[in-house]
Design an enzyme around this catalytic site. Structure first.
Site, PDB file in Angstrom:
ATOM      1  N   HIS A  69     -25.682  33.110 -43.915  1.00 53.04           N
ATOM      2  CA  HIS A  69     -25.529  32.625 -45.290  1.00 53.04           C
ATOM      3  C   HIS A  69     -24.527  31.469 -45.306  1.00 53.04           C
ATOM      4  O   HIS A  69     -23.545  31.480 -44.564  1.00 53.04           O
ATOM      5  CB  HIS A  69     -25.057  33.754 -46.214  1.00 53.04           C
ATOM      6  N   GLU A 129     -22.182  30.760 -47.189  1.00 52.19           N
ATOM      7  CA  GLU A 129     -20.782  31.152 -47.429  1.00 52.19           C
ATOM      8  C   GLU A 129     -20.145  31.678 -46.139  1.00 52.19           C
ATOM      9  O   GLU A 129     -18.955  31.487 -45.907  1.00 52.19           O
ATOM     10  CB  GLU A 129     -20.727  32.196 -48.559  1.00 52.19           C
ATOM     11  N   ASN A 184     -28.843  39.179 -53.270  1.00 54.22           N
ATOM     12  CA  ASN A 184     -27.604  39.160 -52.488  1.00 54.22           C
ATOM     13  C   ASN A 184     -26.448  39.359 -53.468  1.00 54.22           C
ATOM     14  O   ASN A 184     -26.119  38.452 -54.225  1.00 54.22           O
ATOM     15  CB  ASN A 184     -27.504  37.807 -51.766  1.00 54.22           C
ATOM     16  N   TRP A 185     -25.871  40.542 -53.421  1.00 57.55           N
ATOM     17  CA  TRP A 185     -24.820  40.857 -54.401  1.00 57.55           C
ATOM     18  C   TRP A 185     -23.478  40.210 -54.051  1.00 57.55           C
ATOM     19  O   TRP A 185     -22.538  40.246 -54.842  1.00 57.55           O
ATOM     20  CB  TRP A 185     -24.646  42.378 -54.523  1.00 57.55           C
ATOM     21  N   LYS A 186     -23.365  39.683 -52.852  1.00 57.89           N
ATOM     22  CA  LYS A 186     -22.110  39.058 -52.388  1.00 57.89           C
ATOM     23  C   LYS A 186     -20.939  40.029 -52.601  1.00 57.89           C
ATOM     24  O   LYS A 186     -21.139  41.237 -52.520  1.00 57.89           O
ATOM     25  CB  LYS A 186     -21.901  37.709 -53.087  1.00 57.89           C
ATOM     26  N   SER A 206     -29.574  29.243 -57.168  1.00 53.53           N
ATOM     27  CA  SER A 206     -29.681  29.221 -58.632  1.00 53.53           C
ATOM     28  C   SER A 206     -31.076  29.569 -59.168  1.00 53.53           C
ATOM     29  O   SER A 206     -31.506  29.018 -60.180  1.00 53.53           O
ATOM     30  CB  SER A 206     -29.216  27.870 -59.187  1.00 53.53           C
ATOM     31  N   GLY A 223     -28.766  35.195 -55.896  1.00 55.57           N
ATOM     32  CA  GLY A 223     -27.358  35.581 -55.972  1.00 55.57           C
ATOM     33  C   GLY A 223     -27.004  36.047 -57.373  1.00 55.57           C
ATOM     34  O   GLY A 223     -27.257  37.187 -57.760  1.00 55.57           O
ATOM     35  N   GLY A 224     -26.451  35.142 -58.168  1.00 57.19           N
ATOM     36  CA  GLY A 224     -25.970  35.475 -59.512  1.00 57.19           C
ATOM     37  C   GLY A 224     -26.936  36.289 -60.353  1.00 57.19           C
ATOM     38  O   GLY A 224     -26.560  37.319 -60.941  1.00 57.19           O
ATOM     39  N   GLY A 246     -25.146  28.861 -56.500  1.00 60.29           N
ATOM     40  CA  GLY A 246     -24.120  29.203 -57.467  1.00 60.29           C
ATOM     41  C   GLY A 246     -23.684  28.034 -58.337  1.00 60.29           C
ATOM     42  O   GLY A 246     -22.684  28.116 -59.044  1.00 60.29           O
ATOM     43  N   GLU A 250     -31.806  27.710 -48.268  1.00 58.34           N
ATOM     44  CA  GLU A 250     -30.872  27.657 -49.385  1.00 58.34           C
ATOM     45  C   GLU A 250     -30.067  26.359 -49.327  1.00 58.34           C
ATOM     46  O   GLU A 250     -29.051  26.288 -48.614  1.00 58.34           O
ATOM     47  CB  GLU A 250     -29.914  28.847 -49.331  1.00 58.34           C
TER      48      GLU A 250
HETATM   49  P1  PGA Z   1     -27.253  31.924 -56.404  1.00 58.69           P
HETATM   50  O1  PGA Z   1     -27.007  32.400 -54.889  1.00 58.69           O
HETATM   51  O2  PGA Z   1     -28.599  32.483 -56.800  1.00 58.69           O
HETATM   52  O3  PGA Z   1     -26.131  32.498 -57.189  1.00 58.69           O
HETATM   53  O4  PGA Z   1     -27.269  30.429 -56.383  1.00 58.69           O
HETATM   54  C1  PGA Z   1     -28.028  32.398 -53.948  1.00 58.69           C
HETATM   55  C2  PGA Z   1     -27.480  32.846 -52.610  1.00 58.69           C
HETATM   56  O5  PGA Z   1     -26.353  32.514 -52.279  1.00 58.69           O
HETATM   57  O6  PGA Z   1     -28.167  33.563 -51.843  1.00 58.69           O
END
Ligand code: PGA
Length: 252
Positions: free
Chosen positions: A97, A99, A9-11, A215, A236-237, A175, A169
């Site tokens: 998600h 967010e 997930n590149w956000k 993470s 994510g990251g 994150g 998640e």
């Molecule tokens: P993260 O994000 O790996 O940076 O914790 C995961 C996500 O939000 O899907």
């Protein structure tokens, strides 16, 4: 046998140039890897979806959108429909998600409409859910996850679940650098299969892929993925770096 999945997930990261470049590197890096029974998915921003879909066409890498509106078209400024996503070459969408839930007011009711619209358009849904830190501290995490699943998905028929990928998640791990322990992930994933069995049937529970997200990085991926009910990760990251992403794919 359940399909293993690593989804990036590149956000809101990567402009056009960076998106094309990262997609190209990911395609190249997994070219020689035997990806039997493993799917690799990347989710760029809407504006870069088409170009990334073109870059990955005919390769092992699939492309997902990060969000979607439930209406087909109309006066919904700033929104994008399932039809529009499909038209540029993506048939997968991440919904719910944390967010989106946290910053954009996405509720269970909205998610039901989005899930229905995606499935009506024959898209696959990566459905995200997970508890916040207080829920876990107060030992409410199972209750919260159960209600997110019931409210967002349990109006579906059992057969609809073949187009659903679940992504557990825990919000406190997204994150933050803090991951759920492999045991905590396994415990929740097993619980999810149990409520699917109770509300549907064992076949539905056993065939659905349940990803862990929060993470995940090369250093912890192998241990998390080794758990029997963890079928991969939503990253994510670490998905923004081709070497880290590849190492996570290799860990599955
Ligand atoms: P993260 O994000 O790996 O940076 O914790 C995961 C996500 O939000 O899907």
């Amino acid at each position: 046998m359940r399909t293993k999945i690593v989804a990036g997930n590149w956000k809101m990261n990567n402009d056009l140039k960076a998106s094309k470049s990262l997609a190209k590197k990911i395609v190249k890096s997994i070219k020689k890897t035997a990806l039997k029974n493993i799917r690799v998915i990347i989710a760029p921003t809407f504006v870069n979806l088409e170009r990334v879909a073109k870059k990955t066409k005919g390769t092992k890498v699939e492309v997902a959108a990060q969000n979607m509106h439930f209406e087909k078209s109309g006066a919904f400024t700033g929104e994008v429909s399932a039809e529009m996503i499909k038209a540029v070459g993506s048939k997968i969408v991440i919904l719910g998600h944390s967010e989106r839930r946290q910053y954009f007011g996405e509720t269970d009711e909205i998610l039901v409409k989005k899930v229905n619209a995606a499935l009506a358009n024959k898209m696959e849904v990566i459905f995200c859910f997970g508890e916040i830190l207080e829920d876990r501290k107060e030992n409410n995490h199972f209750k919260v996850v159960e209600s997110q699943l019931k409210n967002g998905l349990f109006h579906l028929k059992a057969k609809d679940f073949k187009n659903i990928i679940l992504a557990y998640e825990p919000v406190w791990a997204i994150g933050t650098g803090e991951t759920a322990s492999p045991e905590q992930a396994q415990e929740m994933h097993a619980f999810i299969r149990k409520i699917l069995t109770d509300n549907y049937d064992e076949y539905t529970a056993e065939s659905i892929s349940i990803l862990y997200g929060g993470s995940v990085k090369p250093a912890n991926a192998k241990e998390i993925f080794s758990k029997q009910d963890v079928d991969g990760g939503l990253i994510g990251g670490a998905a923004l770096n081709k070497d880290a992403f590849k190492a996570i794919i290799d860990a599955i």
